[in-house]
Design a protein around this motif. Structure first.
Motif, short mmCIF file in Angstrom:
data_model
loop_
_atom_site.label_atom_id
_atom_site.label_comp_id
_atom_site.label_asym_id
_atom_site.label_seq_id
_atom_site.Cartn_x
_atom_site.Cartn_y
_atom_site.Cartn_z
N VAL A 211 0.83 -1.20 0.00
CA VAL A 211 0.00 0.00 0.00
C VAL A 211 0.87 1.25 0.00
O VAL A 211 1.92 1.30 0.63
N ALA A 212 0.41 2.26 -0.73
CA ALA A 212 1.16 3.52 -0.86
C ALA A 212 0.53 4.64 -0.04
O ALA A 212 1.08 5.74 0.00
N GLY A 213 -0.64 4.39 0.57
CA GLY A 213 -1.25 5.42 1.41
C GLY A 213 -2.06 6.45 0.65
O GLY A 213 -2.44 7.48 1.23
N ARG A 214 -2.35 6.20 -0.63
CA ARG A 214 -3.10 7.16 -1.44
C ARG A 214 -4.27 6.44 -2.11
O ARG A 214 -4.10 5.35 -2.65
N VAL A 215 -5.41 7.11 -2.11
CA VAL A 215 -6.61 6.61 -2.78
C VAL A 215 -7.24 7.78 -3.52
O VAL A 215 -7.39 8.87 -2.95
N ASP A 216 -7.60 7.58 -4.77
CA ASP A 216 -8.30 8.59 -5.56
C ASP A 216 -9.68 8.05 -5.92
O ASP A 216 -9.79 7.03 -6.61
N LEU A 217 -10.71 8.72 -5.43
CA LEU A 217 -12.09 8.32 -5.69
C LEU A 217 -12.78 9.35 -6.58
O LEU A 217 -12.62 10.56 -6.37
N THR A 218 -13.52 8.87 -7.56
CA THR A 218 -14.27 9.73 -8.47
C THR A 218 -15.72 9.25 -8.49
O THR A 218 -15.97 8.08 -8.79
N PRO A 219 -16.68 10.16 -8.17
CA PRO A 219 -16.51 11.56 -7.80
C PRO A 219 -15.91 11.72 -6.41
O PRO A 219 -16.00 10.81 -5.57
N ALA A 220 -15.31 12.87 -6.15
CA ALA A 220 -14.68 13.13 -4.86
C ALA A 220 -15.75 13.39 -3.80
O ALA A 220 -16.92 13.68 -4.10
N HIS A 221 -15.35 13.27 -2.55
CA HIS A 221 -16.24 13.49 -1.40
C HIS A 221 -15.44 14.23 -0.33
O HIS A 221 -14.24 13.96 -0.16
N PRO A 222 -16.07 15.13 0.43
CA PRO A 222 -15.32 15.88 1.45
C PRO A 222 -14.64 15.00 2.50
O PRO A 222 -13.64 15.41 3.10
N MET A 223 -15.15 13.78 2.74
CA MET A 223 -14.54 12.93 3.77
C MET A 223 -13.42 12.05 3.25
O MET A 223 -12.81 11.32 4.04
N ASP A 224 -13.15 12.06 1.95
CA ASP A 224 -12.14 11.14 1.40
C ASP A 224 -10.81 11.25 2.12
O ASP A 224 -10.21 10.23 2.51
N PHE A 231 -7.27 5.59 7.92
CA PHE A 231 -6.89 4.26 7.46
C PHE A 231 -5.37 4.10 7.50
O PHE A 231 -4.86 3.06 7.94
N ASN A 232 -4.63 5.11 7.05
CA ASN A 232 -3.17 5.01 7.06
C ASN A 232 -2.64 4.88 8.48
O ASN A 232 -1.68 4.14 8.73
N ALA A 233 -3.27 5.58 9.42
CA ALA A 233 -2.87 5.44 10.82
C ALA A 233 -3.14 4.02 11.32
O ALA A 233 -2.34 3.44 12.07
N HIS A 234 -4.25 3.44 10.89
CA HIS A 234 -4.56 2.06 11.25
C HIS A 234 -3.51 1.11 10.68
O HIS A 234 -3.10 0.15 11.34
N GLN A 235 -3.05 1.36 9.47
CA GLN A 235 -2.03 0.53 8.85
C GLN A 235 -0.71 0.57 9.61
O GLN A 235 0.07 -0.37 9.56
N PRO A 243 1.97 2.30 4.84
CA PRO A 243 2.41 3.00 3.64
C PRO A 243 3.89 3.38 3.63
O PRO A 243 4.38 3.84 2.60
N ASP A 244 4.59 3.20 4.74
CA ASP A 244 6.03 3.50 4.79
C ASP A 244 6.88 2.31 4.37
O ASP A 244 8.11 2.41 4.30
N ALA A 245 6.24 1.17 4.10
CA ALA A 245 6.99 -0.08 3.92
C ALA A 245 7.95 -0.04 2.75
O ALA A 245 9.08 -0.54 2.85
N VAL A 246 7.54 0.52 1.62
CA VAL A 246 8.41 0.48 0.45
C VAL A 246 9.66 1.34 0.68
O VAL A 246 10.77 0.92 0.33
N ASP A 247 9.49 2.51 1.27
CA ASP A 247 10.67 3.35 1.56
C ASP A 247 11.62 2.63 2.51
O ASP A 247 12.85 2.64 2.31
N VAL A 248 11.08 2.00 3.53
CA VAL A 248 11.92 1.27 4.49
C VAL A 248 12.62 0.11 3.79
O VAL A 248 13.82 -0.14 4.01
#
Length: 335
Positions: A211-224, A231-235, A243-248
């Motif tokens: 996971v890279a920590g980025r999600v793009d949803l269409t159409p957008a929503h204010p809570m995205d 979710f990233n904090a949960h990961q 989402p830090d795994a690849v850099d590490v």
């Protein structure tokens, strides 16, 4: 995942592809439920992904094979096929291995990585499938491919074990280590262990769909953005890299002399992926709420809107991942 002295090695012959029970023939989950692996597990405190460490007497959670089957086609479309060219060049430069290439698949799940990769590589191959879940190992074995790209034979065996115990001795004779959707559920120490084991064995590693920590949803929503942040904090809970795994991993393999290539491998989900998108949404939002319970009321409304748009074929999602290929020092090599 592997253990150096694991007594539960289970070689699988071609006859195992006979009258085996298909665990994916079970009825689908009830509407609105989250398949284990797609989001927070049902029991309090249970991790939503396959647990890689022995950390208590409780039964470890696992990816449900239904979830792994549901995502397999999207995973296959997303993986960075461009990384296979430098990998093939490296493998072609090895001395002709007796018995073919030996490939270790860590955290193999139902074996989707082997089904994707083995038919894309030439030459005889012997895959060693590692997982802590014997149920998934059985399915991975019976559903494994039998032919390489050039028609050469592909054989398989299974091993139960733990990535935290991985050592260069565990990979003796290995020509390649693979894993899919694994790096982000490891800790810094475990990634260092993996990199050290691969470097010690002189074998490359192809690690996909982190996971890279980025999600793009269409159409957008204010809570995205708010859901993504939670979710990233949960990961990243309990020391996991998320989402830090690849850099590490890039740093860990690079510090050990490897040449590291990284390429994006996003899921691109449209109306034709309604079932996968709906399950992913439930798991994604559920993990965010598990991390930040104060989001629950607003998140329920958000999820309802998103699921309705998904059912209507009006929602598109790009879920960003990264694939990593680490090639060992030119003087290295596998036995």
């Amino acid at each position: 995942m592997t253990a150096a002295t694991d007594p539960s090695t289970d070689p699988v012959s071609d006859s195992s592809t006979g009258p085996a029970t298909d665990p994916l023939s079970d009825p689908p989950p009830e509407s609105g439920s989250v398949i284990p692996g797609a989001g927070p597990a049902a029991r309090p405190g249970e991790r939503a992904t396959v647990r890689l460490r022995e950390d208590g007497p409780a039964e470890p959670p696992r990816y449900a094979p239904e979830w792994l089957q549901l995502r397999e086609a999207a995973d296959a479309e997303a993986r960075a096929a461009l990384l296979l060219d430098p990998l093939r060049i490296h493998l072609a430069g090895l001395p002709n291995p007796h018995g073919g290439l030996v490939v270790h698949d860590l955290g193999c799940g139902t074996g989707s990585m082997g089904r994707w990769l083995a038919p894309r590589l030439d030459g005889a191959q012997h895959w060693i499938l590692h997982d802590r879940d014997p149920y998934l190992l059985h399915f991975a074995a019976v559903a494994s491919p039998h032919e390489a790209a050039d028609g050469s034979r592909v054989s398989v065996e299974t091993r139960r074990g733990d990535v935290a115990r991985l050592t260069p001795d565990s990979l003796t004779g290995a020509h390649l280590v693979t894993a899919s959707a694994l790096l982000d559920v490891l800790t810094h120490e475990e990634v260092a262990t993996l990199a050290a084991a691969c470097a010690g064995a002189g074998c490359p590693a192809l690690l996909t769909l982190s996971v890279a920590g980025r999600v793009d949803l269409t159409p957008a929503h204010p809570m995205d953005a708010e859901i993504t942040e939670a979710f990233n904090a949960h990961q990243r809970r309990d020391g996991l890299l998320g989402p830090d795994a690849v850099d590490v991993a890039c740093d860990a393999f690079g510090e050990r002399g490897a040449t590291v290539h990284v390429h994006p491998s996003a899921w691109r989900l449209g109306p034709e992926h309604r079932e996968l998108t709906a399950q992913w949404l439930r798991g994604w939002v559920g993990a965010a709420v598990e991390q930040r319970p104060e989001l629950k009321e607003r998140a329920e409304g958000y999820l309802g809107e998103r699921l309705a748009a998904c059912a209507a074929g009006e929602l598109k999602a790009v879920v960003h991942h990264s694939d990593l290929l680490a090639l060992p020092r030119p003087t290295g090599g596998a036995g």
